[in-house]
Design a protein around this motif. Structure first.
Motif, PDB file in Angstrom:
ATOM      1  N   TYR A   1       0.841  -1.187   0.000  1.00  0.00           N
ATOM      2  CA  TYR A   1       0.000   0.000   0.000  1.00  0.00           C
ATOM      3  C   TYR A   1       0.875   1.236   0.000  1.00  0.00           C
ATOM      4  O   TYR A   1       2.061   1.179   0.285  1.00  0.00           O
ATOM      5  CB  TYR A   1      -0.899   0.008   1.247  1.00  0.00           C
ATOM      6  CG  TYR A   1      -1.903  -1.118   1.263  1.00  0.00           C
ATOM      7  CD1 TYR A   1      -3.087  -1.022   0.553  1.00  0.00           C
ATOM      8  CD2 TYR A   1      -1.653  -2.284   1.975  1.00  0.00           C
ATOM      9  CE1 TYR A   1      -4.006  -2.060   0.552  1.00  0.00           C
ATOM     10  CE2 TYR A   1      -2.569  -3.327   1.991  1.00  0.00           C
ATOM     11  CZ  TYR A   1      -3.745  -3.199   1.279  1.00  0.00           C
ATOM     12  OH  TYR A   1      -4.657  -4.222   1.287  1.00  0.00           O
ATOM     13  N   GLY A   2       0.260   2.366  -0.313  1.00  0.00           N
ATOM     14  CA  GLY A   2       0.985   3.626  -0.312  1.00  0.00           C
ATOM     15  C   GLY A   2       1.206   4.125  -1.723  1.00  0.00           C
ATOM     16  O   GLY A   2       0.431   3.843  -2.632  1.00  0.00           O
ATOM     17  N   SER A   3       2.306   4.857  -1.916  1.00  0.00           N
ATOM     18  CA  SER A   3       2.625   5.451  -3.213  1.00  0.00           C
ATOM     19  C   SER A   3       3.559   4.546  -4.009  1.00  0.00           C
ATOM     20  O   SER A   3       4.491   3.975  -3.467  1.00  0.00           O
ATOM     21  CB  SER A   3       3.295   6.809  -3.023  1.00  0.00           C
ATOM     22  OG  SER A   3       2.382   7.710  -2.462  1.00  0.00           O
ATOM     23  N   PHE A   4       3.285   4.453  -5.279  1.00  0.00           N
ATOM     24  CA  PHE A   4       4.082   3.681  -6.217  1.00  0.00           C
ATOM     25  C   PHE A   4       4.519   4.651  -7.306  1.00  0.00           C
ATOM     26  O   PHE A   4       3.739   5.503  -7.727  1.00  0.00           O
ATOM     27  CB  PHE A   4       3.255   2.554  -6.846  1.00  0.00           C
ATOM     28  CG  PHE A   4       2.746   1.549  -5.859  1.00  0.00           C
ATOM     29  CD1 PHE A   4       3.287   0.271  -5.824  1.00  0.00           C
ATOM     30  CD2 PHE A   4       1.719   1.848  -4.972  1.00  0.00           C
ATOM     31  CE1 PHE A   4       2.820  -0.676  -4.923  1.00  0.00           C
ATOM     32  CE2 PHE A   4       1.247   0.911  -4.069  1.00  0.00           C
ATOM     33  CZ  PHE A   4       1.803  -0.347  -4.041  1.00  0.00           C
ATOM     34  N   ARG A   5       5.760   4.516  -7.782  1.00  0.00           N
ATOM     35  CA  ARG A   5       6.246   5.477  -8.773  1.00  0.00           C
ATOM     36  C   ARG A   5       7.294   4.827  -9.667  1.00  0.00           C
ATOM     37  O   ARG A   5       8.118   4.054  -9.197  1.00  0.00           O
ATOM     38  CB  ARG A   5       6.858   6.670  -8.048  1.00  0.00           C
ATOM     39  CG  ARG A   5       7.355   7.763  -8.937  1.00  0.00           C
ATOM     40  CD  ARG A   5       7.959   8.862  -8.042  1.00  0.00           C
ATOM     41  NE  ARG A   5       8.446   9.935  -8.824  1.00  0.00           N
ATOM     42  CZ  ARG A   5       7.873  11.130  -8.899  1.00  0.00           C
ATOM     43  NH1 ARG A   5       6.788  11.376  -8.212  1.00  0.00           N
ATOM     44  NH2 ARG A   5       8.396  12.059  -9.648  1.00  0.00           N
ATOM     45  N   ARG A   6       7.254   5.191 -10.945  1.00  0.00           N
ATOM     46  CA  ARG A   6       8.271   4.721 -11.886  1.00  0.00           C
ATOM     47  C   ARG A   6       8.469   5.797 -12.939  1.00  0.00           C
ATOM     48  O   ARG A   6       7.506   6.333 -13.471  1.00  0.00           O
ATOM     49  CB  ARG A   6       7.812   3.416 -12.547  1.00  0.00           C
ATOM     50  CG  ARG A   6       8.844   2.744 -13.444  1.00  0.00           C
ATOM     51  CD  ARG A   6      10.006   2.212 -12.606  1.00  0.00           C
ATOM     52  NE  ARG A   6      11.024   1.599 -13.414  1.00  0.00           N
ATOM     53  CZ  ARG A   6      11.151   0.297 -13.601  1.00  0.00           C
ATOM     54  NH1 ARG A   6      10.324  -0.550 -13.022  1.00  0.00           N
ATOM     55  NH2 ARG A   6      12.111  -0.162 -14.364  1.00  0.00           N
ATOM     56  N   THR A   7       9.728   6.111 -13.228  1.00  0.00           N
ATOM     57  CA  THR A   7      10.069   7.100 -14.243  1.00  0.00           C
ATOM     58  C   THR A   7      10.960   6.436 -15.286  1.00  0.00           C
ATOM     59  O   THR A   7      11.892   5.719 -14.936  1.00  0.00           O
ATOM     60  CB  THR A   7      10.800   8.300 -13.611  1.00  0.00           C
ATOM     61  OG1 THR A   7       9.932   8.909 -12.638  1.00  0.00           O
ATOM     62  CG2 THR A   7      11.173   9.338 -14.654  1.00  0.00           C
ATOM     63  N   VAL A   8      10.646   6.684 -16.563  1.00  0.00           N
ATOM     64  CA  VAL A   8      11.453   6.163 -17.665  1.00  0.00           C
ATOM     65  C   VAL A   8      11.803   7.310 -18.608  1.00  0.00           C
ATOM     66  O   VAL A   8      11.083   8.303 -18.688  1.00  0.00           O
ATOM     67  CB  VAL A   8      10.717   5.040 -18.444  1.00  0.00           C
ATOM     68  CG1 VAL A   8      10.496   3.823 -17.582  1.00  0.00           C
ATOM     69  CG2 VAL A   8       9.416   5.533 -19.034  1.00  0.00           C
ATOM     70  N   SER A   9      12.902   7.151 -19.316  1.00  0.00           N
ATOM     71  CA  SER A   9      13.305   8.128 -20.327  1.00  0.00           C
ATOM     72  C   SER A   9      12.486   7.914 -21.591  1.00  0.00           C
ATOM     73  O   SER A   9      12.270   6.779 -22.006  1.00  0.00           O
ATOM     74  CB  SER A   9      14.781   7.960 -20.672  1.00  0.00           C
ATOM     75  OG  SER A   9      15.580   8.161 -19.541  1.00  0.00           O
ATOM     76  N   LEU A  10      12.066   9.013 -22.204  1.00  0.00           N
ATOM     77  CA  LEU A  10      11.349   8.928 -23.467  1.00  0.00           C
ATOM     78  C   LEU A  10      12.361   8.904 -24.618  1.00  0.00           C
ATOM     79  O   LEU A  10      13.444   9.480 -24.499  1.00  0.00           O
ATOM     80  CB  LEU A  10      10.414  10.128 -23.625  1.00  0.00           C
ATOM     81  CG  LEU A  10       9.239  10.170 -22.659  1.00  0.00           C
ATOM     82  CD1 LEU A  10       8.486  11.484 -22.791  1.00  0.00           C
ATOM     83  CD2 LEU A  10       8.302   9.005 -22.902  1.00  0.00           C
ATOM     84  N   PRO A  11      12.015   8.266 -25.729  1.00  0.00           N
ATOM     85  CA  PRO A  11      12.930   8.254 -26.870  1.00  0.00           C
ATOM     86  C   PRO A  11      13.053   9.647 -27.487  1.00  0.00           C
ATOM     87  O   PRO A  11      12.160  10.481 -27.328  1.00  0.00           O
ATOM     88  CB  PRO A  11      12.282   7.272 -27.845  1.00  0.00           C
ATOM     89  CG  PRO A  11      10.860   7.204 -27.453  1.00  0.00           C
ATOM     90  CD  PRO A  11      10.791   7.518 -25.986  1.00  0.00           C
ATOM     91  N   GLN A  12      14.156   9.862 -28.198  1.00  0.00           N
ATOM     92  CA  GLN A  12      14.320  11.127 -28.904  1.00  0.00           C
ATOM     93  C   GLN A  12      13.180  11.281 -29.901  1.00  0.00           C
ATOM     94  O   GLN A  12      12.761  10.322 -30.534  1.00  0.00           O
ATOM     95  CB  GLN A  12      15.649  11.166 -29.638  1.00  0.00           C
ATOM     96  CG  GLN A  12      16.829  11.278 -28.719  1.00  0.00           C
ATOM     97  CD  GLN A  12      18.136  11.370 -29.497  1.00  0.00           C
ATOM     98  OE1 GLN A  12      18.211  11.025 -30.662  1.00  0.00           O
ATOM     99  NE2 GLN A  12      19.167  11.833 -28.826  1.00  0.00           N
ATOM    100  N   GLY A  13      12.663  12.488 -30.015  1.00  0.00           N
ATOM    101  CA  GLY A  13      11.582  12.753 -30.952  1.00  0.00           C
ATOM    102  C   GLY A  13      10.210  12.375 -30.422  1.00  0.00           C
ATOM    103  O   GLY A  13       9.243  12.357 -31.179  1.00  0.00           O
ATOM    104  N   ALA A  14      10.097  12.087 -29.129  1.00  0.00           N
ATOM    105  CA  ALA A  14       8.800  11.737 -28.538  1.00  0.00           C
ATOM    106  C   ALA A  14       7.865  12.938 -28.586  1.00  0.00           C
ATOM    107  O   ALA A  14       8.275  14.063 -28.338  1.00  0.00           O
ATOM    108  CB  ALA A  14       8.974  11.272 -27.105  1.00  0.00           C
ATOM    109  N   ASP A  15       6.604  12.705 -28.922  1.00  0.00           N
ATOM    110  CA  ASP A  15       5.599  13.767 -28.974  1.00  0.00           C
ATOM    111  C   ASP A  15       4.696  13.636 -27.756  1.00  0.00           C
ATOM    112  O   ASP A  15       3.700  12.909 -27.769  1.00  0.00           O
ATOM    113  CB  ASP A  15       4.796  13.663 -30.267  1.00  0.00           C
ATOM    114  CG  ASP A  15       3.875  14.848 -30.483  1.00  0.00           C
ATOM    115  OD1 ASP A  15       3.662  15.644 -29.532  1.00  0.00           O
ATOM    116  OD2 ASP A  15       3.358  14.980 -31.603  1.00  0.00           O
ATOM    117  N   ALA A  16       5.047  14.358 -26.694  1.00  0.00           N
ATOM    118  CA  ALA A  16       4.312  14.263 -25.422  1.00  0.00           C
ATOM    119  C   ALA A  16       2.861  14.705 -25.557  1.00  0.00           C
ATOM    120  O   ALA A  16       2.002  14.273 -24.791  1.00  0.00           O
ATOM    121  CB  ALA A  16       5.021  15.084 -24.347  1.00  0.00           C
TER     122      ALA A  16
END
Length: 135
Positions: free
Chosen positions: A86-101
């Motif tokens: 339980y609680g907070s879960f978090r994951r960060t990944v790098s986006l590829p070059q040229g990614a359109d957010a």
């Protein structure tokens, strides 16, 4: 699974997995993911069973990074035993070059969050050889 994107090399590549599997000081609220890139789309699938996507899952991008944050409130029952996290879960990944957010899409079904990020089609991390010309 080897990442499709260049990331800093750790001294112990499986250290995060080892910590998550029971080492007493490890982070237990890790979001497990699968990454793939094909046909100009970078896809991240995150294992998040039992979450309410409308209330407990948030996805943000900033500075070439995609962050998935999820939160699950603990039950207040005192009888019995729980091995749930339980609680907070978090994951960060790098986006590829040229990614359109601006065109990122996300869907949640059967405990799996799928985030699709369109990018310019260049394969992330693919080596490119540059020809050197003589004057």
């Amino acid at each position: 699974m080897t990442s499709l994107l260049p990331r800093p090399r750790m001294t112990f590549p499986a250290l995060a997995d080892w910590l998550d599997t029971g080492w007493p000081f490890g982070e237990h609220n890790i979001v497990r993911i699968e990454e793939s890139a094909a046909d100009g789309k970078y896809t991240v699938r995150a294992e998040l069973p039992g979450f309410d996507p409308a209330k407990g899952i948030h996805i943000t991008t900033e500075g070439g990074l995609l962050t998935i944050t999820a939160e699950r409130e603990a039950r207040t029952e005192t009888k019995g035993r729980s091995e749930f996290h339980y609680g907070s879960f978090r994951r960060t990944v790098s986006l590829p070059q040229g990614a359109d957010a601006s065109k990122i899409t996300a869907k949640y079904a059967d405990g799996i969050l799928e985030v699709v990020v369109p990018y310019d089609g260049a394969e992330p991390g693919k080596p490119v050889e540059i020809e050197v010309k003589k004057d």
